[in-house]
Structures are given as C-alpha cells and as structure tokens.
Design an enzyme around this catalytic site. Structure first.
Site, short mmCIF file in Angstrom:
data_model
loop_
_atom_site.label_atom_id
_atom_site.label_comp_id
_atom_site.label_asym_id
_atom_site.label_seq_id
_atom_site.Cartn_x
_atom_site.Cartn_y
_atom_site.Cartn_z
N GLY A 8 0.84 -1.20 0.00
CA GLY A 8 0.00 0.00 0.00
C GLY A 8 0.87 1.24 0.00
N TYR A 11 -1.17 7.43 1.50
CA TYR A 11 -0.84 8.56 2.38
C TYR A 11 -0.11 8.09 3.64
CZ TYR A 11 -3.61 11.76 -0.41
OH TYR A 11 -4.07 12.54 -1.43
N THR A 88 -9.20 0.43 3.96
CA THR A 88 -10.22 -0.24 4.79
C THR A 88 -11.49 0.60 4.72
OG1 THR A 88 -9.28 0.93 6.69
CG2 THR A 88 -8.68 -1.37 6.44
N LEU A 218 -8.31 3.96 17.44
CA LEU A 218 -9.70 4.41 17.28
C LEU A 218 -10.02 5.45 18.36
CD1 LEU A 218 -11.67 1.09 16.54
CD2 LEU A 218 -10.78 2.76 14.92
N LEU A 224 -9.95 13.22 19.42
CA LEU A 224 -9.61 14.43 18.65
C LEU A 224 -10.85 14.98 17.95
CD1 LEU A 224 -6.20 13.27 17.10
CD2 LEU A 224 -6.52 15.12 18.77
N CYS A 273 -9.85 9.57 8.24
CA CYS A 273 -9.85 8.79 9.47
C CYS A 273 -11.01 9.05 10.43
CB CYS A 273 -8.56 9.05 10.24
SG CYS A 273 -7.14 8.32 9.45
#
Ligand code: UDX
Ligand code: ADP
Length: 481
Positions: A8, A11, A88, A218, A224, A273
């Site tokens: 992969g 980023y 994912t 997670l 955040l 994310c």
C-alpha cells in the site's frame, strides 16, 4: 540487512516508509502497490501525494534503500517485516453497512502473504482497523500455512496527520506497538521496536497487547474529533448569544488540563480517518451490546453533519433564501491545508448542498485537480476508499461546476465566496480587488475563521464567520437552523 516491505503506497505507507528508509540506512525498504499509476508516480519527480518535506526525503533515499514496485508478491516473499497499509473502506452493503470496516483488501493481502511466504515473517497492521482484526488476520495466516512458517502479527497504528506527516514521523509523540504476550510475540515487538529506535527515544515507544494498540488508535481519533465537535457545537451557541468562538476556545484552552490544540471551530472535520474510525467504534460498541456508548460517540458525527448543514443554510438564507443561478466561489476543496487529499472533505457536502439549490460553483484549490474535484462530487458516500481503479470516473459534463486555477478568477462576478479550506494564501488575497469584481451585495462565508471579519466588513462584504456574532443582515434573514 533487514528487509521491509510495505503493501500500500498511499498517504500512510509512502511517507512512513520514506522516513524509515531515511533514518535506517541499514534497512532495505520496498513499498509495493497494485496500482501501476501510483507506483509510476512514486518513481517519478511528481509524487502522487502532496506532503511538505516528502519530496526531499524520497529523493535522498530512492534507489539507495527505498524502492517502489508493483511486484507485490516478489517483495513480500523476500521481506522479514511486512507492513500492511491498504484501504479499509466503510461497508456499503450487507452486515454493518454504513458503519463497519470492509476488510476485503486486508483479507486479500493476508491471503497473498500466506501464499507467497517462504520464510518467517512479522506482519504489521498499519492501516486503522477494527479491534480484533489482528486476531482474524492471524487466523488467515496460520490456517493457510502448511510450510511451517512462523507469522507474528503486530499492531502499529500510525498517528501522523496529513500536511505535517514528515514532522510527525520525525518526532512522534509516541510510537505504539501491540503484540502477542508470548515469547515469539515479544520477540517480534522487540524487532519492530529496534527499527523505530534508530531515531525515536525509547521512552516514546509504547508496547501493549494487540487489542489495546488497535483500540488506542480508534480512541485517539475519536477524542480528537470529539474536541472539534465540542467547539463546533459551541460555535452555534456563540452565534446565537453574541459570544466569539475564538475567544471562548482561547479561554478554555488556557486550562492546562484541556490544552489549546484542536479547538479551532470550522465548517466540520474531514479526512480519511475521523468519521470512518468513529463509525467503526460505534459498530464495535453496538456489537458488544454497549448501546449507550455507541450513541455517545455517534453524536460526534451528528454534530459534524449538523455543522456542515448549518453552514449551507447560513449561505442560502443570507442570500435571500436562494442561490439558484448565482455564482458562488468555493475557496479550498482539500479537507485541510497543506494536503491535496479530499477524502471526506467538508467541501463535498457544502458543494452538494449548494448545487442542490442550483448554485453555479467556481472552485479553486491550490493542490486539488479538476478531475479529482469532479470525481468527488460524482461519487457516492463511502465509495472514496477503494483503490483508484474501482472508483467511478468523472462524468463528462458538470454544467453547474467549474474548476479554476486562481482565487481571483473563482471570485470574479460571484455573488458569494465560501472559504472551506484554511490555505495560508487565502489570508493574503487582495479582498478589496475581489470585492470590486463581485456582484453586490457581496457575501463572504468563512468556514475556517481565517479572515479578519472587521476588515472584511469595512471593505463592504456581508460576512458570516463560524461562531462569530452575526451581521445584522445575516441575522435578519436567517431561517431557523
Ligand atoms: C488525523 C489524526 O490527527 C492523526 O493522528 C491520525 O493518524 C489520522 O487522522 P488527519 O485527518 O490527517 O489526521 O488531520 P487532522 O489534522 O487531524 O485534521 C482532521 C480534520 O479536522 C481536518 O478537516 C481539519 O481541518 C479538522 N480540524 C482540525 C478542525 O476543524 N479543527 C481543529 O481544531 C483541528
Ligand atoms: P492510506 O491513507 O491508509 O494510506 P490509501 O488509500 O492512500 O490509504 O492507500 C492504500 C493503497 O493500498 C492504495 O494505493 C491501494 O492501491 C493499495 N492496495 C489496496 N489493496 C492492495 C493489495 N492487495 N496489494 C497491494 N496494494 C493494495
């Protein structure tokens, strides 16, 4: 020489491996991907992602101990440590649709690793995945292994933020490594720790069990995002009461228990994310019967959606309740400054909202191409996180949307301007010149609080800035939001 292969080249995989190669000249690092164009771009002078400082590092290491290749199986077979950093996406169908992670790409990577391996391997989970994924992957690896190979699986979540990825990797707050509490598991943890110890102080390398590491990622993203939703919720109250959100954030952040970071009110958070990881967290809670906990975290996303729709309503209602046929300049499309990444950017929702009211959009972003913007605006929710070749192509014509390469051009003859990304260059524009070339009254909607409201009002703009007292104009025309 230790050999690392990363599956992969995105980023996360690209910058992380570049940093490992830079700091560990004694390690050979090969980044592999099924996407030929992506690998070709990594091997060219025009890297596939924009990240300050990345070019220099890649230039220094490429063909020294850093390589990019599409020969996935060959390099996986040769590696001692295999990082997996594949997509994912959120599932769009079947069980858990709209929440659960789709582990198709992860599973196929794991099956391939089992298939091609001829020597022992440490397999490192790098992409964010639901808790217990490592256990599932471990089962795939061991049940497809009839060659007596030992696979150790580790969770090593990445905490870099885009736009500051290279600095984050160079001086991480912490590196987290989760592994099995068996002697073989601990040996694998030590091997990965030795890689990071090339440049990260030992006290910043935290080791935990597998599930703590997976959940910590997670949890960190949820915390955040929660801060941003908290300040955004306050911004709505500020607008109604005459308080100023920046002042509130400053006063609150001065409390050393709270701290000043991640308290910038905005049109909403985006990025690959936050939403995805919270949805994942919600799904895991629901699966474990923790409905109150699931509901609690879901609210972080609800407030984010509310913030985006509130912004759209402010725009439309201020402009006499319709933007139909009116040119609106959209300044910024990336989900934050200093990146060309548009995954889950609030700009997509804002544009959809305005297009739904038949606005004519003129979009400018210093790093996002026309093709990407049109592809994003044509894509269904959650479809963005699939390897490029699976993404829908941009439609041939988008009559209501034009993409231009200059902010002044975007704003020329516009009725209104929406600032969606906080690019530094937007602070330095000649707003008098922009105002002179706009339709009147000229509206300015600052979704990032980057402009000086008083100065803009002096020029003549009708201004809306998130969480700041409303112009009497904006106030008078508001529908209930
Ligand atoms: C995030 C986490 O910060 C990182 O640790 C994790 O590895 C991946 O997810 P990223 O999404 O790249 O990183 O960027 P981040 O700086 O966290 O910003 C996310 C979104 O929140 C952006 O849209 C940003 O504009 C927004 N944001 C951030 C705010 O609206 N206000 C803030 O105060 C901070
Ligand atoms: P991230 O932000 O997590 O790095 P990206 O979407 O940028 O995510 O990168 C993921 C990369 O993984 C994509 O370039 C995609 O082509 C690649 N990929 C997905 N599945 C595989 C696979 N089975 N083998 C190799 N590469 C893969």
């Amino acid at each position: 020489m230790v050999k690392i292969c990363c599956i992969g080249a995105g980023y996360v995989g690209g910058p992380t491996m570049a940093m490992i190669a830079l700091k560990c000249p004694d390690i050979e690092v090969v980044v592999v991907d099924i996407s030929k164009p992506r690998i070709a771009a990594w091997n060219s002078d025009d890297l596939p992602i924009y990240e300050p400082g990345l070019d220099e590092v890649v230039k220094e290491c490429k063909d020294r101990n850093l390589y990019f290749s599409t020969e996935v199986e060959k390099h996986v077979a040769e590696a001692d440590i295999v990082f997996v950093s594949v997509n994912t996406p959120t599932k769009t169908r079947g069980l858990g649709a709209g929440k659960a992670a789709d582990l198709t790409y992860w599973e196929s990577a794991a099956r391939m690793i089992a298939d091609v391996s001829k020597s022992d391997k440490i397999v490192v989970e790098k992409s964010t995945v639901p808790v217990k994924t490592a256990e599932a992957i471990e089962k795939i690896l061991t049940h497809n292994n009839n060659k007596g190979i030992s696979f150790q699986i580790l969770s090593n979540p990445e905490f870099l933020a885009e736009g500051t990825a290279m600095a984050d990797l160079d001086k991480p707050d912490r590196v987290l490594i989760g592994g099995r509490e068996t002697p073989a598991g601990q040996k694998a943890v030590a091997a990965l720790k030795a890689v990071y110890a090339h440049w990260v102080p030992e006290d910043r390398i935290i080791t935990t069990n597998l599930w703590s590491a997976e959940l910590s990622k997670l949890a960190a993203n949820a915390f955040l995002a929660q801060r941003i939703s908290s300040i955004n919720a306050m911004s709505a109250l500020c607008e109604s009461t005459g308080a100023e959100v920046n002042e509130v954030a400053y006063a609150v952040g001065k409390d050393s228990r709270i701290g000043p970071k991640f308290l910038n009110a905005s049109v909403g958070f985006g990025g690959s994310c936050f939403q995805k990881d919270i949805l994942n967290l919600v799904y895991i809670c629901e699966c474990n019967g923790l409905l109150e906990v699931a509901h609690y975290w879901k609210q972080v996303i609800s407030i984010n959606d509310y913030q985006k729709s509130r912004f759209i309503k402010r725009v439309v209602s201020s402009m006499f309740n319709t933007v139909s046929g009116k040119k609106i300049a959209v300044l910024g499309f990336a989900f934050k400054k200093d990146t060309g990444d548009t995954r889950e950017t609030p700009a997509i929702d804002v544009c959809h909202g305005l297009l739904g009211d038949k606005a004519l959009l003129s979009i400018y972003d210093p790093q996002v191409t026309e093709e990407q913007i049109k592809r994003d605006l044509a894509m269904n929710k959650f479809d963005w996180d699939h390897p490029q070749h699976l993404q829908p192509q941009s439609p041939t014509a988008f009559k209501q949307v034009s993409v231009v390469w200059d902010a002044y051009e975007a704003c020329k003859d516009a009725h209104g301007i929406c600032v969606i990304t906080e690019w530094d260059e937007f602070k330095k524009l000649d707003y008098q010149k922009i105002y002179d070339n706009m339709q009147k009254p000229a509206f300015l909607f600052d979704g990032r609080n980057v402009l000086n409201v008083e100065e803009m009002r002096k020029i003549g703009f009708v201004v809306y800035s998130i969480g700041t007292p409303l112009d009497s104009w904006v106030k008078d025309l508001q529908v209930s939001i």
